[in-house]
Design an enzyme around this catalytic site. Structure first.
Site, PDB file in Angstrom:
ATOM      1  N   HIS A 155       3.045  14.526   1.842  1.00 36.43           N
ATOM      2  CA  HIS A 155       2.403  15.841   1.698  1.00 36.43           C
ATOM      3  C   HIS A 155       3.483  16.861   2.034  1.00 36.43           C
ATOM      4  CE1 HIS A 155      -1.823  14.463   1.503  1.00 36.43           C
ATOM      5  NE2 HIS A 155      -1.456  13.532   2.381  1.00 36.43           N
TER       6      HIS A 155
ATOM      7  N   ASP B 290       1.539   2.589   3.540  1.00 32.94           N
ATOM      8  CA  ASP B 290       0.690   3.773   3.407  1.00 32.94           C
ATOM      9  C   ASP B 290       1.539   5.036   3.454  1.00 32.94           C
ATOM     10  OD1 ASP B 290      -1.579   5.268   3.006  1.00 32.94           O
ATOM     11  OD2 ASP B 290      -2.274   5.132   5.081  1.00 32.94           O
TER      12      ASP B 290
ATOM     13  N   HIS C  17       1.543   5.401  -1.633  1.00 32.49           N
ATOM     14  CA  HIS C  17       1.159   6.587  -2.411  1.00 32.49           C
ATOM     15  C   HIS C  17       2.415   7.202  -3.016  1.00 32.49           C
ATOM     16  CE1 HIS C  17      -2.926   6.674  -0.703  1.00 32.49           C
ATOM     17  NE2 HIS C  17      -2.325   6.177   0.371  1.00 32.49           N
TER      18      HIS C  17
ATOM     19  N   HIS D 206     -10.418   0.927   1.992  1.00 28.72           N
ATOM     20  CA  HIS D 206     -10.164   1.915   3.045  1.00 28.72           C
ATOM     21  C   HIS D 206     -11.322   1.743   4.019  1.00 28.72           C
ATOM     22  CE1 HIS D 206      -8.603   5.794   4.686  1.00 28.72           C
ATOM     23  NE2 HIS D 206      -9.772   5.693   5.282  1.00 28.72           N
TER      24      HIS D 206
ATOM     25  N   HIS E 129       0.883  -1.194   0.000  1.00 25.08           N
ATOM     26  CA  HIS E 129       0.000   0.000   0.000  1.00 25.08           C
ATOM     27  C   HIS E 129       0.905   1.224   0.000  1.00 25.08           C
ATOM     28  CE1 HIS E 129      -3.719   2.279   1.574  1.00 25.08           C
ATOM     29  NE2 HIS E 129      -2.774   3.175   1.360  1.00 25.08           N
TER      30      HIS E 129
ATOM     31  N   LYS F 136      -9.345  -0.450  -5.723  1.00 23.60           N
ATOM     32  CA  LYS F 136      -9.374   0.207  -4.423  1.00 23.60           C
ATOM     33  C   LYS F 136     -10.728   0.839  -4.135  1.00 23.60           C
ATOM     34  CE  LYS F 136      -7.975   2.166  -0.666  1.00 23.60           C
ATOM     35  NZ  LYS F 136      -6.738   2.495   0.022  1.00 23.60           N
TER      36      LYS F 136
ATOM     37  N   HIS G 236      -4.398  -0.755   6.042  1.00 23.79           N
ATOM     38  CA  HIS G 236      -3.953   0.038   7.198  1.00 23.79           C
ATOM     39  C   HIS G 236      -4.879  -0.139   8.400  1.00 23.79           C
ATOM     40  CE1 HIS G 236      -6.741   2.672   5.113  1.00 23.79           C
ATOM     41  NE2 HIS G 236      -5.845   3.179   4.303  1.00 23.79           N
TER      42      HIS G 236
END
Ligand code: NCD
Ligand code: ZN
Length: 345
Positions: free
Chosen positions: A252, A248, A16, A137, A14, A100, A175
């Site tokens: 940012h 996960d 990003h 999720h 998982h 997902k 998660h």
């Protein structure tokens, strides 16, 4: 004598990676240690079709650091408009490894997620037929459900009903942050699995809120009480094949984390393996690290384990960058709050 630990090369189930300049900046942090990763589709706009996934995969491959060997495992973002035949074609070609499910509004870039689960029934039935995993999720988004209860309520209201109405659907509860999630996954057969992040093995909700608000520990699902963290630790270090690593890792830029309405996500790609080795050692479970990081995931995803290995060595406290520079600003690396002694050689 140096202590060493050699395990099959790990994968991240998982992740990003974002796109553009952010992708280029964070990708080396993952490819340094991981052979493959399940790539989350919550871009803006999201990765909706096989065609979108193929284009995103090409952008990831083009951004690979020189010499890196890394396989992005692509996913599609499930919406009420997802076409079951496109999903099946994407899976048959080997491109699409999972779909997902984001409940609408659950997390970062989930505005196109689901509200009406009946609308996706044909897609879920097709996925059950072809054995394609659904990554969920696992949080409800109802205003009247407390944020700390959203995972447990999701199991009763959404996850269990979906599993009952779609027998054979292979599901990953992603998660996991609660004992409820761990217990549910454990109670199910081999068509159910759960990923656990490194940061949820380290922090509980006090880390976010006591002594001042700590935006870099804020992610979704939000960390829960200590008893839940301990349940995650037990599950991860048990070797139980239901559970495997999904970092996960979610970059940012600092200005958007350190903000009056800060973004959710912890960036852990840089030091996940050092953190895990430290935790598994603390729990006397170093012999289970390979199952969690390198073996259980491939079994669930019906892929071979990696052939090559990594070696971790134990020594003086490891130094790692506290921030990664990106064109969008610095991204803070997860700080576990204690020294790390294991380093990937
Ligand atoms: C993720 C992100 O930033 O894309 N954030 C997070 O807090 N984990 C989205 C997600 O996985 O929920
Ligand atoms: Zn995520």
């Amino acid at each position: 004598m140096t202590e060493t630990l050699t395990i099959r090369r790990p994968d991240d189930w998982h992740l990003h990676l974002r796109d553009g300049a952010m992708l280029a900046a964070v990708l080396p942090e993952t490819t340094r240690h991981f052979a493959r990763a399940i790539i989350m589709p919550n871009l803006v706009p999201p990765v909706l079709t096989s065609c979108d996934a193929a284009a995103y995969r090409s952008r990831i491959l083009a951004a690979l650091p020189e010499g890196a060997v890394f396989e992005p495992l692509m996913t599609l973002y499930l919406t009420e408009a997802t076409d079951a035949s496109d999903v099946a074609a994407g899976a048959a070609s080997g491109l699409v490894k999972a779909v997902k499910l984001y409940p609408a509004g659950a997390t970062t870039n989930s505005a196109s997620g689901l509200t009406d689960f009946d609308k996706v029934r044909p897609v879920l039935e097709k996925m059950a037929e072809i054995g394609l995993p659904l990554c969920v999720h696992g949080e409800v988004t109802d205003d009247d459900i407390d944020i700390f209860d959203r995972e447990a309520v999701f199991i009763d209201r959404v996850l269990d009903p979906v599993r009952r109405t779609t027998p054979g659907l292979r599901v990953v509860m992603e998660h996991i942050t609660t004992r409820d999630g761990i217990d549910y996954v454990k109670s199910q057969g081999p068509d159910m699995a759960g990923t656990i992040t490194a940061h949820h093995l380290v922090i509980n909700r006090n880390h976010i809120l006591v002594g001042g608000i700590k935006p870099h520990y804020y992610c979704l699902p939000v960390a829960k009480r200590e008893e839940h963290r301990l349940a995650l630790r037990d599950a991860a270090t048990s070797g139980d094949t239901h559970f495997f690593l999904g970092t996960d890792s979610a970059p940012h830029p600092d200005p958007l984390k350190q903000h009056a309405c800060g973004c959710a996500g912890c960036f852990t790609a840089t030091n996940t393996m050092s953190v895990l080795a430290e935790l598994f050692e603390q729990d006397g479970a170093l012999d289970k690290l390979e199952a969690f990081a390198s073996l259980n995931g491939p079994v669930f995803y019906r892929l071979p384990a990696n052939q090559d290995a990594i070696t971790l060595t134990r020594g003086a406290p490891v130094s790692y960058p506290s921030k990664i520079d990106t064109a969008d600003g610095p991204v803070t690396v997860f700080d576990p709050g204690f020294a790390l002694h294991w380093q990937v050689a």
